[in-house]
Design an enzyme around this catalytic site. Structure first.
Site, PDB file in Angstrom:
ATOM      1  N   HIS A 145       0.829  -1.209   0.000  1.00  0.00           N
ATOM      2  CA  HIS A 145       0.000   0.000   0.000  1.00  0.00           C
ATOM      3  C   HIS A 145       0.863   1.260   0.000  1.00  0.00           C
ATOM      4  CE1 HIS A 145      -3.211   2.791   1.189  1.00  0.00           C
ATOM      5  NE2 HIS A 145      -2.337   3.275   2.063  1.00  0.00           N
ATOM      6  N   HIS A 150       1.181   5.268  -2.247  1.00  0.00           N
ATOM      7  CA  HIS A 150       1.599   6.621  -1.890  1.00  0.00           C
ATOM      8  C   HIS A 150       2.948   7.028  -2.475  1.00  0.00           C
ATOM      9  CE1 HIS A 150      -1.717   7.347   0.816  1.00  0.00           C
ATOM     10  NE2 HIS A 150      -1.472   6.207   1.442  1.00  0.00           N
ATOM     11  N   GLU A 191      -6.411   8.573  -0.959  1.00  0.00           N
ATOM     12  CA  GLU A 191      -6.542   7.135  -0.742  1.00  0.00           C
ATOM     13  C   GLU A 191      -7.485   6.463  -1.735  1.00  0.00           C
ATOM     14  OE1 GLU A 191      -4.790   5.305   1.121  1.00  0.00           O
ATOM     15  OE2 GLU A 191      -4.178   6.345   2.941  1.00  0.00           O
ATOM     16  N   SER A 210      -3.212   0.083  -4.884  1.00  0.00           N
ATOM     17  CA  SER A 210      -2.368  -0.945  -4.282  1.00  0.00           C
ATOM     18  C   SER A 210      -3.134  -2.210  -3.953  1.00  0.00           C
ATOM     19  CB  SER A 210      -1.718  -0.407  -3.005  1.00  0.00           C
ATOM     20  OG  SER A 210      -2.711  -0.008  -2.068  1.00  0.00           O
TER      21      SER A 210
END
Length: 265
Positions: A145, A150, A191, A210
Site C-alpha cells: 500500500h 503513496h 486514498e 495498491s
C-alpha cells in the site's frame, strides 16, 4: 472503523501467529536501526515472492484502471518486481524527484504525526507485508500500500505538493474536528480518489491502486460527484472494500478544490 482520528488503525480481525510474529520482528529491527531513508529490515524469500506476485498483478491492471498521472509517476519511479524494494534506494530516488524522503516506522502512527510529517517532506512507511492468506486487500497500510500507492504518487510534483499542504493543514489544526475533516478529505482523495478519463473512471488514490481486489470492485461502488463537503460528512469502513467513491472531472479540478480547502483549514 474510521481513520478520522488515527490514520493507521489495525482492523479486519487478529493476525495469524506467524504474521504477527514477523511484524513484531520488523518493528524491533526498525526501532534498533531505523531513520530517514534507512533500510533496517531484510525481507525473506516468502515476502519477496508475495511482493512480486502482487506487483505483477497490479502492473497488469494499472494500464486499464489507473489515471494517466499515476502511470506517468510509475515511469518516473519504477518499483522492482523480483524482490521487495530497498527503502534507502527508493528514498534517495524519490528525494531526487520531488524532495520527499522515506521514514520506516515501527507501528501505527496517529493522524497528526502521519500527516504532519508531510510538511517536512517525509512520508512514514511500514515495512511489513500483508498476510499471505489475504493478498489482494489489506485493511491496514502495508508495504504494498505504502510504496505502490503513496510513494509512487509522491514521484509526481503535483501530488507531492498536495501532500505537503495536507501536512501543513494538519500541523495548523486547532481541534480534533479540524483534523478529522482533513483526514476525511485525504481518504476520499489521496486514498480512494477517482478521476474521469477517456469516458471512464480511473483511480489515482493509493488504497485503490495498491489493491487488486479493490480495483476489481470499483464498478460496483456508488460513485458521487466530487464534493469536499460531502467527503467530510461521509462515513467509510477501512476493513472492507469501499462502498462510496468520489470522482473529479480532472486531476486539476481535484487539486484546485483540495488546495482551496486545505488553505482554509
Amino acid at each position: 472503523m474510521s481513520r478520522a482520528n488515527e490514520h493507521r488503525v489495525e482492523a479486519g480481525g487478529r493476525l495469524d501467529e506467524p504474521c504477527a510474529r514477523r511484524r513484531k520482528e520488523i518493528a524491533e529491527a526498525i526501532r534498533r536501526a531505523g531513520g530517514i531513508n534507512s533500510h533496517p529490515v531484510t525481507h525473506n524469500a516468502e515476502e519477496d515472492l508475495l511482493w512480486g506476485a502482487m506487483v505483477a498483478k497490479l502492473n497488469a491492471l494499472h494500464p486499464r484502471v489507473a489515471s494517466s498521472r499515476y502511470l506517468q509517476a510509475k515511469e518516473r519511479l519504477p518499483l522492482p518486481v523480483s524482490h521487495t524494494p530497498r527503502i534507502d534506494d527508493l528514498g534517495r530516488r524519490l528525494d531526487n524527484l520531488t524532495g520527499f524522503r522515506l521514514l520506516p516506522v515501527d507501528g501505527l502512527a496517529p493522524a497528526g504525526d502521519f500527516y504532519g510529517r508531510f510538511a517536512d517532506d517525509v512520508f512514514s512507511t511500514t515495512m511489513y507485508l500483508r498476510c499471505p492468506g489475504r493478498p489482494h486487500y489489506s485493511p491496514e497500510p502495508d508495504m504494498l500500500h505504502e510504496l505502490v500507492g503513496h510513494v509512487v504518487m509522491l514521484a509526481d510534483p503535483l501530488f507531492a505538493d498536495l501532500y505537503r499542504l495536507f501536512g501543513k493543514a494538519a500541523n495548523n489544526a486547532t481541534s480534533e474536528q479540524d483534523l478529522q475533516a482533513i483526514s476525511q478529505v485525504f481518504w476520499f482523495t489521496m486514498e480512494t480518489g477517482l478521476v474521469q478519463e477517456d469516458g471512464r473512471p480511473k483511480a489515482y488514490g493509493a488504497a485503490l491502486l495498491s489493491s487488486s481486489g479493490e480495483l476489481a470492485k470499483i464498478g460496483t461502488c456508488s460513485v458521487e460527484k466530487f464534493s469536499i463537503q460531502e467527503m467530510i460528512k461521509s462515513d467509510y469502513d477501512i476493513s472492507t472494500y469501499q462502498g462510496k467513491l468520489f470522482i473529479a472531472q480532472s486531476v486539476d479540478e481535484m487539486a484546485d478544490e483540495v488546495r482551496s480547502f486545505l488553505t482554509r483549514a
